[in-house]
Motif scaffolding. Structure first.
Motif, PDB file in Angstrom:
ATOM      1  N   THR A   1      36.487  48.509  35.743  1.00  0.00           N
ATOM      2  CA  THR A   1      37.887  48.495  36.184  1.00  0.00           C
ATOM      3  C   THR A   1      38.665  49.622  35.527  1.00  0.00           C
TER       4      THR A   1
ATOM      5  N   TYR B   1      43.420  43.563  38.429  1.00  0.00           N
ATOM      6  CA  TYR B   1      43.158  42.165  38.074  1.00  0.00           C
ATOM      7  C   TYR B   1      42.110  41.558  39.004  1.00  0.00           C
ATOM      8  N   ASP B   2      42.271  41.797  40.292  1.00  0.00           N
ATOM      9  CA  ASP B   2      41.315  41.263  41.266  1.00  0.00           C
ATOM     10  C   ASP B   2      39.914  41.839  41.042  1.00  0.00           C
ATOM     11  N   MET B   3      39.846  43.104  40.647  1.00  0.00           N
ATOM     12  CA  MET B   3      38.539  43.721  40.400  1.00  0.00           C
ATOM     13  C   MET B   3      37.863  43.099  39.180  1.00  0.00           C
TER      14      MET B   3
ATOM     15  N   GLN C   1      47.676  44.377  40.406  1.00  0.00           N
ATOM     16  CA  GLN C   1      47.023  43.307  41.153  1.00  0.00           C
ATOM     17  C   GLN C   1      45.604  43.706  41.556  1.00  0.00           C
ATOM     18  N   ALA C   2      45.429  44.934  41.996  1.00  0.00           N
ATOM     19  CA  ALA C   2      44.098  45.399  42.383  1.00  0.00           C
ATOM     20  C   ALA C   2      43.155  45.423  41.183  1.00  0.00           C
TER      21      ALA C   2
ATOM     22  N   GLN D   1      49.853  35.681  33.701  1.00  0.00           N
ATOM     23  CA  GLN D   1      49.152  36.638  34.557  1.00  0.00           C
ATOM     24  C   GLN D   1      50.146  37.449  35.382  1.00  0.00           C
TER      25      GLN D   1
ATOM     26  N   TYR E   1      40.085  33.905  33.035  1.00  0.00           N
ATOM     27  CA  TYR E   1      38.810  34.491  33.463  1.00  0.00           C
ATOM     28  C   TYR E   1      37.661  33.569  33.068  1.00  0.00           C
TER      29      TYR E   1
ATOM     30  N   THR F   1      49.086  31.114  34.722  1.00  0.00           N
ATOM     31  CA  THR F   1      49.519  31.742  35.965  1.00  0.00           C
ATOM     32  C   THR F   1      50.779  32.566  35.748  1.00  0.00           C
TER      33      THR F   1
ATOM     34  N   LYS G   1      38.210  40.059  38.041  1.00  0.00           N
ATOM     35  CA  LYS G   1      37.730  38.730  38.427  1.00  0.00           C
ATOM     36  C   LYS G   1      36.463  38.820  39.275  1.00  0.00           C
ATOM     37  N   ALA G   2      36.465  39.746  40.223  1.00  0.00           N
ATOM     38  CA  ALA G   2      35.302  39.897  41.115  1.00  0.00           C
ATOM     39  C   ALA G   2      34.086  40.386  40.347  1.00  0.00           C
TER      40      ALA G   2
END
Length: 344
Positions: free
Chosen positions: A128, A334-336, A331-332, A316, A114, A313, A338-339
């Motif tokens: 999150t 984790y993506d949140m 995954q959702a 993660q 991150y 990687t 990062k965003a």
């Protein structure tokens, strides 16, 4: 009100109060005084800045009707969750990695890779949590009032480490959670001791190094026993913390005070505030290192950064799978994170 004052009396002989934002006059004027249990050293930023900020926010939100008193030494770090569940104190801070197996979803915020400040990470963490992680119900039994991370964790050692492969075979104090996964990937021999024990662990040569954020240079006096830092931008991992409160303590407050705390303190406001404080104490730790004779910060090479990115990687993917197995869309989530971090 009787519950709060009685609790303070029971704990008076078990610990000592730390002065901060709370004044004697404020405590006397308040209708409700919460007892905070904390395990960090008195001068650490958790006690010197974070809890005083909490008290300030609580007093402001409740017009002085609720305040708090900070006490140290009631119980060791891994016991804080049970301490609050049992009602032996009203609020505390916990480090999720000290209780392996109890927390899984919280490992998502600890992942390496991150980019961003502790403040950005803490805000992303809370958002999150509300969107995804709360479904795991890992904080059941207590009231969760904030989530935050420390800054990027780096390797601190007495002997200089200037390359990633030099860590293999070292005896390194690494906490649980993702920190343990990173240590294993690097080939280090992990030693698990709570943060307050790191100084004596290094001084006695029981460990060759520790992995902690930069604030520890001052907060745990690492400038004295671990004169060298091996630094990777973004760090090896980020530690995950929670501020928690006894459920009955909160329920015993009048509804208008509960509403004020929920709206103005608990959740994102407090998470943001203590994340920002961590950024400040990380900067203080870096400054202490730069100002202390015999201390050095050794930056990782481009080749080491590429090697560690591959390790990250794999870690993660492993953690996302673990979290998904716990019933969360890993995954959702984790993506949140990062965003959200990229946006703050």
């Amino acid at each position: 009100m009787a519950k709060f004052t009685k609790l303070g009396g029971l704990l008076a002989g078990a610990a000592f109060a730390v002065s901060g934002a709370l004044t004697g006059a404020a405590a006397f004027a308040a209708d409700y005084t919460l007892t905070i249990s904390s395990w960090a050293p008195p001068t650490h930023g958790i006690n010197a800045a974070m809890w005083p900020k909490f008290i300030e926010m609580v007093e402001e939100a409740t017009d002085g009707k609720v305040t708090a008193e900070l006490k140290l030494g009631i119980a060791p770090p891994p016991a804080q969750m049970d301490l609050i569940m049992d009602g032996a104190a009203d609020a505390s801070i916990i480090f999720h990695g000290y209780q392996p197996g109890r927390f899984v979803a919280t490992k998502l915020i600890e992942l390496p890779g991150y980019e961003g400040s502790a403040e950005a990470a803490s805000v992303a963490y809370w958002r999150t949590y509300e969107a995804h992680l709360a479904a795991a119900k890992e904080h059941r039994g207590v009231k969760l009032i904030a989530l935050h991370t420390h800054g990027p964790a780096q390797l601190h050692s007495s002997e200089a480490v200037t390359s990633l492969d030099a860590i293999e075979g070292m005896k390194v104090r690494i906490p649980g959670g993702v920190g343990g996964d990173v240590g294993a990937a690097l080939g280090a021999t992990g030693i698990q001791v709570p943060a307050p024990k790191v100084y004596e662990t290094l001084a006695s040569k029981a460990a060759d190094g520790v992995v902690m954020p930069m604030e520890s240079r001052k907060g745990f006096k690492l400038t004295e026993v671990a004169q060298n830092v091996y630094e990777l931008p973004g760090g090896l991992y980020r530690g995950s913390f929670a501020f928690i409160m006894n459920e009955d303590t909160f329920a015993d407050l009048p509804e208008d005070l509960q509403a004020a705390l929920e709206e103005k303190v608990f959740g994102e406001p407090l998470s943001r505030a203590i994340g920002a404080i961590w950024d400040d104490i990380d900067a203080t730790g870096r400054a202490a290192t730069e100002e202390t004779e015999g201390n050095a910060i050794n930056m990782a090479s481009e080749a080491d950064l590429a090697t560690f990115a591959d390790m990250a990687t794999a870690i993660q993917a492993k953690v996302i799978e673990e979290v998904s197995a716990a019933g969360i869309d890993g995954q959702a989530a984790y993506d949140m994170i990062k965003a959200e971090m990229a946006a703050n």
